[in-house]
Scaffold this motif. Structure first.
Motif, short mmCIF file in Angstrom:
data_model
loop_
_atom_site.label_atom_id
_atom_site.label_comp_id
_atom_site.label_asym_id
_atom_site.label_seq_id
_atom_site.Cartn_x
_atom_site.Cartn_y
_atom_site.Cartn_z
N ALA A 17 0.84 -1.20 0.00
CA ALA A 17 0.00 0.00 0.00
C ALA A 17 0.88 1.24 0.00
O ALA A 17 2.03 1.20 0.43
N SER A 40 -2.17 5.91 3.48
CA SER A 40 -2.70 4.93 4.42
C SER A 40 -2.69 5.54 5.82
O SER A 40 -1.91 6.43 6.12
N VAL A 77 -2.01 -4.03 -2.19
CA VAL A 77 -3.21 -3.20 -2.10
C VAL A 77 -3.33 -2.26 -3.29
O VAL A 77 -4.41 -2.08 -3.86
N ALA A 119 -6.24 2.09 3.67
CA ALA A 119 -5.60 2.67 2.50
C ALA A 119 -6.66 3.39 1.66
O ALA A 119 -7.75 2.85 1.43
#
Length: 393
Positions: free
Chosen positions: A78, A83, A207, A233
């Protein structure tokens, strides 16, 4: 058909945990279990905090949280700057829902696999704002292609303001093709929130490649982090619209600091969470994943055989990589949330075994997990003792 052989135990793995040896813990997916090295790391941080609370909270804590976040985001593929650390998946869901500013006429679409607390959160936000929620049924046996098409047909462009979909469901251990679902939703202009509570640590994930507008997963289940550790995220177009549930001193700093900083929370769990990832890597991430999935499959087969369930009737909606498996209970047993909880507690009290009992789709299910501290003997013992207990109903 012969029962598959269980995987070989990982040397020394059981010694990493402080679990009661008199109880079989076959429900890792519920609350996780914190390894001893992670417990000790968090305790050292608590000692530091209590030795000088003013210094701990007022000098460099925001930067330390950012460092922990970057480590965890890197593990999950991510964007660290897109995030935020949150307490759990349901907290992340609540943050997203209240940031959308729903209005009358808007709709939030969920599935019948949706986690109960998430469904309640959606319902509450819709009640508060005048929006509505709708449930899309997805058969447990549906193929990935059928699932994607059901979402394509179920979305209402211009009205559906958010689609909430599980990456790996809690109630049914179903693995959804979330990247393909996100693609369909984007074609129709519908934002997607992916509930990935069980993914971090159990399954490989990047992600960023999923492309969801919002993705949130717990690291305290399969990622060996202290409880209360999750990562939310958010794609770039939404980041400045995300508002925390509680306003605090980092409000003007923007996302993610405004979400992470919640005054005098105990942040030691987040700061210790990278030690959980380190512990997992020391054991061997792929080795742990393969072991856990194979052990859960073995437990499903052994217990299923004992309950008279044919192997062809043992569902595998998550596929071979998932370390959670379902076993159907006899018809009429544990068909409601209340009766499922009562059976779960009876099994825990009488058989010294913690496992999940789920009510879904009009019937009851056992959900077994596999983790490195489990042994084949625990499932074999349950297979011997469970049928007489169920017969007592």
């Amino acid at each position: 058909m012969t029962v598959p052989q269980p995987p070989a135990p990982l040397p020394g793995a059981r010694l990493l945990f402080s679990l009661d040896p008199a109880v079989s813990q076959l429900n890792h997916g519920a609350f996780g279990t914190v390894p001893l090295p992670v417990q000790r790391a968090q305790q050292r941080l608590r000692d530091e905090m209590e030795a000088n609370p003013h210094r701990f909270f007022s000098r460099g804590l925001v930067e330390r949280l950012g460092h922990a976040r970057r480590h965890l985001a890197g593990f999950l593929g991510a964007d660290p700057e897109g995030s935020a650390l949150v307490g759990n998946t349901t907290t992340g869901v609540a943050v997203v829902l209240q940031s959308l500013r729903l209005r009358p006429g808007d709709e939030v679409l969920i599935t019948d696999h949706c986690y109960g607390a998430v469904a309640l959160s959606v319902h509450r936000e819709c009640q508060r704002t005048g929006a509505s929620s709708r449930v899309l049924p997805v058969p447990l046996s549906a193929t990935d292609e059928e699932i994607v098409e059901s979402f394509r047909a179920g979305l209402r462009p211009g009205r559906t303001r958010l689609l909430v979909v599980d990456q790996l469901t809690s109630a049914t251990a179903r693995l959804f093709p979330v990247a393909a679902i996100v693609g369909v939703a984007r074609e129709q202009g519908v934002p997607v929130l992916v509930d990935a509570a069980h993914v971090p640590g159990m399954l490989p994930v990047t992600v960023e490649s999923i492309g969801a507008d919002f993705w949130v997963g717990n690291l305290h289940k399969w990622g060996f982090a202290p409880r209360g550790t999750a990562l939310l995220a958010v794609r770039p177009p939404w980041r400045e619209r995300i508002e925390p549930l509680t306003v605090s001193w980092e409000q003007e700093s923007g996302f993610p600091a405004r979400v992470e900083w919640q005054a005098t929370l105990d942040y030691t769990g987040w700061l210790a969470a990278p030690v959980g990832v380190y512990t997992l890597r020391n054991l061997g991430v792929e080795r742990v994943r393969e072991h856990n999935a194979a052990l859960a499959a073995y437990g499903q087969r052994v217990v299923g055989d004992a309950l008279g369930v044919a192997p062809t009737h043992l569902p595998d909606p998550g596929g071979p990589a998932v370390a959670m498996r379902l076993i159907p209970l006899p018809p009429g047993m544990a068909t409601t949330v209340e009766t499922a909880k009562a059976l779960r507690d009876r099994i825990a009290d009488r058989l010294a075994t913690e496992l999940a009992v789920m009510a879904w789709g009009g019937r009851g299910w056992l959900r077994l997990c596999g983790q490195v501290y489990n042994s084949a003997e625990e499932y074999e013992r349950l297979a011997v003792r469970l049928p007489p207990l169920l017969a007592q109903r």
